[in-house]
Design a protein around this motif. Structure first.
Motif, PDB file in Angstrom:
ATOM      1  N   LEU A  41      -8.019  -5.868   5.663  1.00  0.00           N
ATOM      2  CA  LEU A  41      -8.358  -5.346   4.346  1.00  0.00           C
ATOM      3  C   LEU A  41      -9.866  -5.388   4.101  1.00  0.00           C
ATOM      4  O   LEU A  41     -10.559  -6.267   4.619  1.00  0.00           O
ATOM      5  CB  LEU A  41      -7.659  -6.180   3.264  1.00  0.00           C
ATOM      6  CG  LEU A  41      -6.160  -6.408   3.423  1.00  0.00           C
ATOM      7  CD1 LEU A  41      -5.649  -7.329   2.322  1.00  0.00           C
ATOM      8  CD2 LEU A  41      -5.410  -5.087   3.411  1.00  0.00           C
ATOM      9  N   ASP A  65      -3.602  -5.234  -8.227  1.00  0.00           N
ATOM     10  CA  ASP A  65      -4.613  -4.477  -7.496  1.00  0.00           C
ATOM     11  C   ASP A  65      -3.957  -3.537  -6.479  1.00  0.00           C
ATOM     12  O   ASP A  65      -2.798  -3.708  -6.094  1.00  0.00           O
ATOM     13  CB  ASP A  65      -5.510  -5.470  -6.749  1.00  0.00           C
ATOM     14  CG  ASP A  65      -6.904  -4.929  -6.515  1.00  0.00           C
ATOM     15  OD1 ASP A  65      -7.132  -3.751  -6.830  1.00  0.00           O
ATOM     16  OD2 ASP A  65      -7.746  -5.687  -6.004  1.00  0.00           O
ATOM     17  N   GLY A  66      -4.704  -2.555  -6.038  1.00  0.00           N
ATOM     18  CA  GLY A  66      -4.326  -1.700  -4.919  1.00  0.00           C
ATOM     19  C   GLY A  66      -5.475  -1.656  -3.936  1.00  0.00           C
ATOM     20  O   GLY A  66      -6.620  -1.412  -4.318  1.00  0.00           O
ATOM     21  N   VAL A  67      -5.180  -1.934  -2.661  1.00  0.00           N
ATOM     22  CA  VAL A  67      -6.219  -1.984  -1.635  1.00  0.00           C
ATOM     23  C   VAL A  67      -5.780  -1.141  -0.452  1.00  0.00           C
ATOM     24  O   VAL A  67      -4.647  -1.276   0.027  1.00  0.00           O
ATOM     25  CB  VAL A  67      -6.473  -3.448  -1.178  1.00  0.00           C
ATOM     26  CG1 VAL A  67      -7.517  -3.488  -0.070  1.00  0.00           C
ATOM     27  CG2 VAL A  67      -6.903  -4.318  -2.352  1.00  0.00           C
ATOM     28  N   ARG A  68      -6.678  -0.280   0.034  1.00  0.00           N
ATOM     29  CA  ARG A  68      -6.380   0.533   1.212  1.00  0.00           C
ATOM     30  C   ARG A  68      -6.604  -0.303   2.472  1.00  0.00           C
ATOM     31  O   ARG A  68      -7.663  -0.902   2.656  1.00  0.00           O
ATOM     32  CB  ARG A  68      -7.257   1.775   1.236  1.00  0.00           C
ATOM     33  CG  ARG A  68      -6.921   2.737   2.393  1.00  0.00           C
ATOM     34  CD  ARG A  68      -7.811   3.969   2.364  1.00  0.00           C
ATOM     35  NE  ARG A  68      -7.568   4.741   1.157  1.00  0.00           N
ATOM     36  CZ  ARG A  68      -6.611   5.643   1.007  1.00  0.00           C
ATOM     37  NH1 ARG A  68      -5.772   5.862   2.023  1.00  0.00           N
ATOM     38  NH2 ARG A  68      -6.467   6.318  -0.105  1.00  0.00           N
ATOM     39  N   VAL A  69      -5.602  -0.330   3.342  1.00  0.00           N
ATOM     40  CA  VAL A  69      -5.680  -1.100   4.575  1.00  0.00           C
ATOM     41  C   VAL A  69      -6.595  -0.383   5.567  1.00  0.00           C
ATOM     42  O   VAL A  69      -6.469   0.822   5.792  1.00  0.00           O
ATOM     43  CB  VAL A  69      -4.273  -1.280   5.188  1.00  0.00           C
ATOM     44  CG1 VAL A  69      -4.352  -1.984   6.532  1.00  0.00           C
ATOM     45  CG2 VAL A  69      -3.372  -2.043   4.226  1.00  0.00           C
ATOM     46  N   ARG A  70      -7.533  -1.135   6.156  1.00  0.00           N
ATOM     47  CA  ARG A  70      -8.455  -0.548   7.137  1.00  0.00           C
ATOM     48  C   ARG A  70      -7.753  -0.259   8.457  1.00  0.00           C
ATOM     49  O   ARG A  70      -7.967   0.781   9.073  1.00  0.00           O
ATOM     50  CB  ARG A  70      -9.627  -1.508   7.379  1.00  0.00           C
ATOM     51  CG  ARG A  70     -10.649  -1.530   6.258  1.00  0.00           C
ATOM     52  CD  ARG A  70     -11.773  -2.510   6.592  1.00  0.00           C
ATOM     53  NE  ARG A  70     -12.874  -2.401   5.644  1.00  0.00           N
ATOM     54  CZ  ARG A  70     -13.904  -3.237   5.612  1.00  0.00           C
ATOM     55  NH1 ARG A  70     -13.960  -4.249   6.472  1.00  0.00           N
ATOM     56  NH2 ARG A  70     -14.868  -3.068   4.731  1.00  0.00           N
ATOM     57  N   SER A  71      -6.937  -1.208   8.910  1.00  0.00           N
ATOM     58  CA  SER A  71      -6.183  -1.027  10.148  1.00  0.00           C
ATOM     59  C   SER A  71      -5.009  -1.986  10.140  1.00  0.00           C
ATOM     60  O   SER A  71      -5.000  -2.973   9.391  1.00  0.00           O
ATOM     61  CB  SER A  71      -7.059  -1.277  11.386  1.00  0.00           C
ATOM     62  OG  SER A  71      -7.536  -2.603  11.412  1.00  0.00           O
TER      63      SER A  71
END
Length: 274
Positions: free
Chosen positions: A18, A26-32
């Protein structure tokens, strides 16, 4: 005789990297994201096998599902599948591991309740020089109890309370300052209370800060501190399990305690770096 019996969690890890740790709502975009074989018992056992140690692994029962297939392939590669069962009635335990940019992680575990696991036999315990468990995993307190009754060397990960069964059966406790901080007691007093329960050797890691060790020898309590190698932490998942494996390796090699801890810290640093 196998040198070590590792019993506990055998699970598939979904590591989610992350950009930052999430906050409530919260909302977090996963990097990988990557699937890896995990669980405290499997990571410790793998580390020992790769060091040339004869290991018996027991613990969670695997399901006939994709995570179970991932784990079965890893166990076959390591020749550790003899003591691990698969069942159509089981769901393979899965951990979602949230890893921030600082390398620290939070774990969301999904497993059957009650857990399904294959316990080690009395013969497997009696024919192992060391039995290693942690407080996390299926029936680990029961295995520690059986190992103490069989007079094996018992290594316990993450024991916290001087009065719990893990502490009562342990010859060696490997834990962390972060976990001990959850109990309202100064760290030095907490370490001494664990040690005084039955003169077990106590090893406490503290991230990049010096790791502490307290042991009993020559009729007295002795202590030392070892500073881990300076590294940039990218993923701390499994580092404590590798540290515990390093401690077990040192015991098998009859090294002095400060040397055991120094080598174990160096080994754990490779897990963090990778």
């Amino acid at each position: 005789m196998n040198a070590v019996l590792c019993h506990g969690a055998i699970c598939a890890d979904l590591r989610l990297y992350l950009p930052r740790h999430p906050r409530p709502g919260d909302g977090v975009r996963v990097r990988s994201a990557i699937w890896t074989p995990g669980g405290n018992a499997l990571i410790e056992a793998r580390t020992l096998v790769e060091a040339g140690v004869a290991v018996t692994l027991t613990g969670d029962t695997l399901g006939h599902d994709a995570p179970g297939d991932l784990l079965a392939a890893e166990l076959a590669r390591l020749k550790l599948n003899a003591g691990v069962a698969r069942s159509a009635a089981a769901v393979t335990p899965v951990c979602h591991v949230l890893i921030g940019p600082d390398g620290e992680r939070s774990i969301l575990a999904i497993r059957d309740e009650p857990p399904q696991a294959l316990m080690p036999t009395a013969t497997q315990i009696a024919t192992s020089r060391i039995v290693s468990v942690t407080r996390y995993g299926p029936f680990t307190a029961e295995v520690a109890t059986q190992a103490r009754a069989a007079e094996r060397t018992v290594v316990v990960g993450d024991a916290l309370d001087p009065n719990d069964p893990f502490t009562a059966h342990a010859d060696v406790i490997v834990t962390s300052a972060r976990l001990l901080a959850d109990i309202d007691l100064p760290l030095d007093q907490h370490i001494n209370a664990l040690h005084n329960r039955r003169r077990a050797t106590i090893i406490v890691s503290d991230g990049p800060r010096p790791a502490r060790i307290v042991w009993h020898a020559d009729g007295q309590t002795q202590s030392a501190q070892i500073t881990p190698p300076p590294i940039a932490t990218t993923d701390s998942t499994g580092a404590g399990d590798v540290l515990r494996a390093g401690i077990v390796l040192g015991i098998l090699n009859n090294q002095p305690w400060p040397q055991i801890l120094e080598h174990a810290c160096a080994l754990a640093s490779t897990a963090i770096r990778n």
